[in-house]
Design an enzyme around this catalytic site. Structure first.
Site, PDB file in Angstrom:
ATOM      1  N   SER A 182      -0.619   7.854  -1.462  1.00 46.39           N
ATOM      2  CA  SER A 182      -1.339   8.817  -0.658  1.00 46.39           C
ATOM      3  C   SER A 182      -1.229  10.224  -1.236  1.00 46.39           C
ATOM      4  CB  SER A 182      -0.844   8.733   0.786  1.00 46.39           C
ATOM      5  OG  SER A 182      -1.756   9.328   1.663  1.00 46.39           O
ATOM      6  N   ASP A 211      -8.773   1.092   4.987  1.00 48.57           N
ATOM      7  CA  ASP A 211      -8.046   2.364   4.985  1.00 48.57           C
ATOM      8  C   ASP A 211      -8.937   3.479   5.529  1.00 48.57           C
ATOM      9  OD1 ASP A 211      -6.455   4.583   4.421  1.00 48.57           O
ATOM     10  OD2 ASP A 211      -5.767   3.768   2.517  1.00 48.57           O
ATOM     11  N   HIS A 250      -3.933   1.706   5.126  1.00 50.04           N
ATOM     12  CA  HIS A 250      -3.130   2.709   4.423  1.00 50.04           C
ATOM     13  C   HIS A 250      -1.658   2.334   4.275  1.00 50.04           C
ATOM     14  CE1 HIS A 250      -3.396   6.695   2.684  1.00 50.04           C
ATOM     15  NE2 HIS A 250      -2.252   7.030   3.250  1.00 50.04           N
TER      16      HIS A 250
END
Length: 404
Positions: free
Chosen positions: A180, A347, A380
């Site tokens: 991320s 995601d 995610h």
């Protein structure tokens, strides 16, 4: 309504994995002494998470050019005790987290342990402001000035310091893996030529770069209305969802107003994670700078990957020499630098459309130096916490490292 939207925005950013106007520093040599290894972290990551699983672990510290004292854990051997015979790997977490990201599951399911067991010299980074990286050469973490940073500084100071330290300590070039916001740190640094002579490759899990197509409507509302600025100008420079005060109140407020518990809300904003261990429900909640959230909201609002915008042409001119903040050019990443990009169809933070824009930036990358892995049912958190990520994500990453 304002507090509700900004709280939702903070929770959206909770699992994204990364003063102003300073020129990005060049990487520098750091002297290494016996004091570089810290042995007295009774409650540190080594003691509580690594050694508890039977692995060898070392606590290190590194000081950035702007004075932040950061912690770095090293796993020099696998569970068998056999010392690493492969290159070092630097693992970089995302926002509101720390190095525990890579250790939270069992050793057979966590990338940090898996890499160590495969013979890699594993280094676990913790950016400024997190629990084990809250020191500074001149500032106290209670000082407002301590929190005067965004991901510009994470990419321009923290990451170069980590890379330089590991390179100096081991004498070897380094593989990288980021999740991320940890991917944005790497992309920004690589686009400016930072660390290229010390990095062997980079694996990007849920890449964060272009962000204006994020699918959460409330996230877009938060960015469009720029509510985070209110927090900053009200003097809330440290944003800690579970640390008490206004930020904590905001988190509590949205949970109450939407009649949802925070864990459910977190799942909603990260996307429907398919494969998490139901017994592992804890989520790290380390603080970050409010300015970091403002910077990310600017990216969502404008669709640009640029340095922090002060919102005033004169102030931007003072910091950058330009009326508008300079852009980070993803096409400037050398085509021959090995990249592994993996993302998921579910995601909501590193969403498919935005990742496709990034991949378009990389369209001229050497074909044998860019590996793209798409997992339709992953969201995610699956990339760092799924029980089957070992086979689906980590085995291909290790194969990528071996090839580079």
């Amino acid at each position: 309504m304002a507090s509700t939207v900004v709280t939702f925005f903070s929770l959206v950013l909770l699992c994204m994995a990364p003063a102003q106007g300073r020129k990005t520093p060049t990487l520098h040599n750091q002297s290494l002494t016996s004091n570089s290894v810290i042995h007295d972290y009774v409650d540190g990551i080594c003691k509580t998470m690594v050694e508890a699983q039977g692995y060898t672990c070392e606590e290190h510290k590194v000081t950035t050019e702007d004075g932040y004292i950061l912690s770095l854990q090293r796993m020099p051997a696998g569970r068998s005790g056999e010392k690493a015979d492969k290159p070092p790997v630097l693992l970089q977490h995302g926002i509101f987290s720390d190095a525990s990201t890579w250790l939270v599951n069992s050793p057979d399911e966590s990338l940090g342990f898996i890499l160590a067991d495969n013979g890699y010299d594993v280094w676990l980074a913790n950016v400024r402001g997190t629990k084990y990286s809250n020191g500074h050469t001149a500032l106290d973490s209670d000082d407002e000035a301590y929190w005067d940073w965004s991901w510009d500084e994470l990419a321009g100071y923290d990451l170069p310091a980590f890379v330089q330290y590991v390179y100096n300590y081991t004498g070897q070039t380094i593989h990288y893996a980021g999740h991320s916001l940890g991917t944005l740190m790497a992309l920004a640094a690589l686009s400016q030529g930072q660390g290229l002579n010390m990095l062997r490759s980079a694996a990007l899990l849920c890449p964060i770069a272009h962000m204006n197509q994020i699918t959460s409507l409330l996230t877009k509302i938060a960015a469009d209305t720029f509510i985070a600025n209110d927090l900053y100008w009200l003097g809330i420079h440290e944003f800690n969802p579970n640390g008490g005060g206004a930020a904590s109140k905001f988190v509590e407020d949205i949970c109450n107003k939407l009649n949802l518990n925070c864990s459910s809300l977190l799942t909603l904003v990260t996307g429907p994670n398919c494969c998490l261990n139901s017994s592992m429900t804890d989520i790290s909640s380390e603080p970050t700078a409010t300015k970091n959230l403002i910077h990310l909201s600017q990216m969502i609002k404008t669709g640009k990957i640029a340095k922090y915008d002060y919102g005033d042409e004169g102030e931007n001119m003072q910091h950058y020499g330009h009326a508008v903040p300079p852009l980070y050019d993803m096409t400037a990443i050398p085509n021959e630098f090995p990249l592994f990009v993996t993302y998921g169809g579910q995601d909501m933070l590193s969403d498919v459309k935005d990742v496709q824009v990034l991949l378009n930036d990389l369209q001229h990358h050497d074909g044998n130096k860019l590996v793209v892995l798409f997992k339709e049912d992953y969201a995610h958190l699956d990339f760092v916490r799924a029980v089957n990520a070992n086979q689906i994500i980590y085995d291909p990453i290790i194969a990528f490292y071996k090839a580079n």
